[in-house]
Design an enzyme around this catalytic site. Structure first.
Site, PDB file in Angstrom:
ATOM      1  N   HIS A   1       0.856  -1.194   0.000  1.00 21.43           N
ATOM      2  CA  HIS A   1       0.000   0.000   0.000  1.00 21.43           C
ATOM      3  C   HIS A   1       0.890   1.242   0.000  1.00 21.43           C
ATOM      4  CE1 HIS A   1       1.016   0.173   4.231  1.00 21.43           C
ATOM      5  NE2 HIS A   1       0.493  -1.023   4.429  1.00 21.43           N
TER       6      HIS A   1
ATOM      7  N   HIS B   1       4.088   1.338   2.112  1.00 22.65           N
ATOM      8  CA  HIS B   1       5.277   0.671   1.561  1.00 22.65           C
ATOM      9  C   HIS B   1       5.911   1.543   0.469  1.00 22.65           C
ATOM     10  CE1 HIS B   1       2.828  -2.984   2.797  1.00 22.65           C
ATOM     11  NE2 HIS B   1       3.953  -3.185   3.432  1.00 22.65           N
TER      12      HIS B   1
ATOM     13  N   GLN C   1       6.531 -15.389  12.225  1.00 28.69           N
ATOM     14  CA  GLN C   1       6.081 -14.268  13.050  1.00 28.69           C
ATOM     15  C   GLN C   1       4.576 -14.262  13.310  1.00 28.69           C
ATOM     16  OE1 GLN C   1       7.575 -11.349   9.987  1.00 28.69           O
ATOM     17  NE2 GLN C   1       5.844 -10.127  10.695  1.00 28.69           N
TER      18      GLN C   1
ATOM     19  N   ASP D   1       4.818   0.509  12.942  1.00 28.92           N
ATOM     20  CA  ASP D   1       5.231  -0.673  13.711  1.00 28.92           C
ATOM     21  C   ASP D   1       6.418  -0.260  14.582  1.00 28.92           C
ATOM     22  OD1 ASP D   1       3.383  -2.628  12.546  1.00 28.92           O
ATOM     23  OD2 ASP D   1       4.455  -2.190  10.697  1.00 28.92           O
TER      24      ASP D   1
HETATM   25  O1  PAF Z   1       6.555  -5.243   8.771  1.00 27.85           O
HETATM   26  C1  PAF Z   1       6.524  -6.259   8.049  1.00 27.85           C
HETATM   27  O2  PAF Z   1       5.924  -6.270   6.988  1.00 27.85           O
HETATM   28  C2  PAF Z   1       7.243  -7.519   8.511  1.00 27.85           C
HETATM   29  O3  PAF Z   1       7.199  -7.649   9.887  1.00 27.85           O
HETATM   30  C3  PAF Z   1       8.684  -7.626   8.003  1.00 27.85           C
HETATM   31  C4  PAF Z   1       9.561  -6.501   8.542  1.00 27.85           C
HETATM   32  C5  PAF Z   1       8.710  -7.586   6.487  1.00 27.85           C
HETATM   33  C6  PAF Z   1       9.314  -8.949   8.450  1.00 27.85           C
HETATM   34  O4  PAF Z   1       8.592 -10.046   7.968  1.00 27.85           O
END
Ligand code: PAF
Length: 268
Positions: free
Chosen positions: A17, A20, A44, A133
């Site tokens: 989006h 990014h 994760q 984040d």
């Molecule tokens: O923020 C994210 O999209 C993810 O946590 C990352 C940094 C790409 C790691 O998988």
């Protein structure tokens, strides 16, 4: 890619989006070439279901990256990053105890591990992360510092919708009415921050109450946490003292959203 070229790196899980794209544009300005990775990192996710249902549209992502003029896209498979008998992970300890870490055990271990692996493969001079984040950003900064990685971590401002909602791949799951309720998260963080600035030394409990009262929640929505922390150590504060970070996670229906607001001595 030439040997002495400076690589800017934007790691992503796809579903790209404007947030990014802002990282990519910054990287393109500051480096000789820009590499973007797309990898939905199983390590994760706390819930298998959440991992499986994560929205993937590689074709749309690649088309957006082509338009941005990204130099290289790295699309590893699970097997490439986590071959059989994979046993090594990275754990950044203190910073991951509170906030999201308290509710998502193992999440930041998964993030740190994959980011370190991606750094090893891509070998960037700089890597770009969004401040939305915030805890993730701090964890990566700490990992880079503690492990002496020769990489500059560039923190980029949160990109927001007109109504203030922080851009996130999860926003696509919100209905129109959920979206409207979700926009009250940032509006409320702002009013709590204004109150805190004009009432220095106020107790965090009163700010928490203001936050709960200010949100526009419906049945089924709930606050997972609201914390006031020191922006570097992420330790919780009991009384307001600049600098501080307001951080919250709120469930709007079945969608978990996070946001934060950093207040420095000179913040208006
Ligand atoms: O923020 C994210 O999209 C993810 O946590 C990352 C940094 C790409 C790691 O998988």
């Amino acid at each position: 890619m030439g040997r002495n070229k400076r690589i800017g790196f934007v790691p992503t899980m796809g579903d790209l989006h404007a947030g990014h794209l802002s990282l990519i544009r910054r990287s393109k300005k500051e480096n000789d070439s820009t590499v973007v990775s797309i990898f939905v990192n199983p390590l994760q996710f706390n819930q298998k279901k959440d991992y499986q249902s994560y929205h993937r549209d590689t074709r749309a992502d690649l088309s957006a990256l082509r338009k941005e003029g990204v130099d290289m896209v790295f699309l590893p498979s699970d097997q490439e990053l986590y071959p059989d008998r994979f046993q090594t992970t990275v754990n950044v300890e203190g910073l991951t105890q509170g906030l999201c870490g308290a509710f998502r055990p193992g999440h930041f271990r998964g993030v740190a591990t994959v980011v370190l692996k991606l750094f090893q493969i891509v070998q960037p001079a700089r890597a770009y992360f969004g401040q939305k984040d915030y805890q993730q950003l701090k964890v990566i900064e700490k990992m880079v510092h503690d492990l002496n990685l020769p990489i500059e971590i560039v923190a980029c401002p949160t990109v927001r919708e007109k109504d203030g909602l922080a851009l996130s791949s999860r926003n696509r799951r919100l209905s129109i009415s959920e979206h409207k309720r979700a926009s009250s998260i940032y509006a409320t963080l702002r009013s709590v921050a204004l109150f805190a600035q004009s009432h220095p030394a106020s107790a965090v409990t009163s700010l928490r109450q203001l936050f709960y009262e200010g949100l526009d929640l419906s049945k089924g929505d709930r606050v997972e946490y609201f914390e006031v922390v020191h922006p570097d150590t992420l330790t919780t504060l009991k009384k307001i003292q600049t600098p501080f970070l307001l951080a919250a996670a709120v469930w709007i229906g079945k969608t978990r959203l996070i946001d934060n607001l950093l207040v420095n001595r000179n913040s208006k």
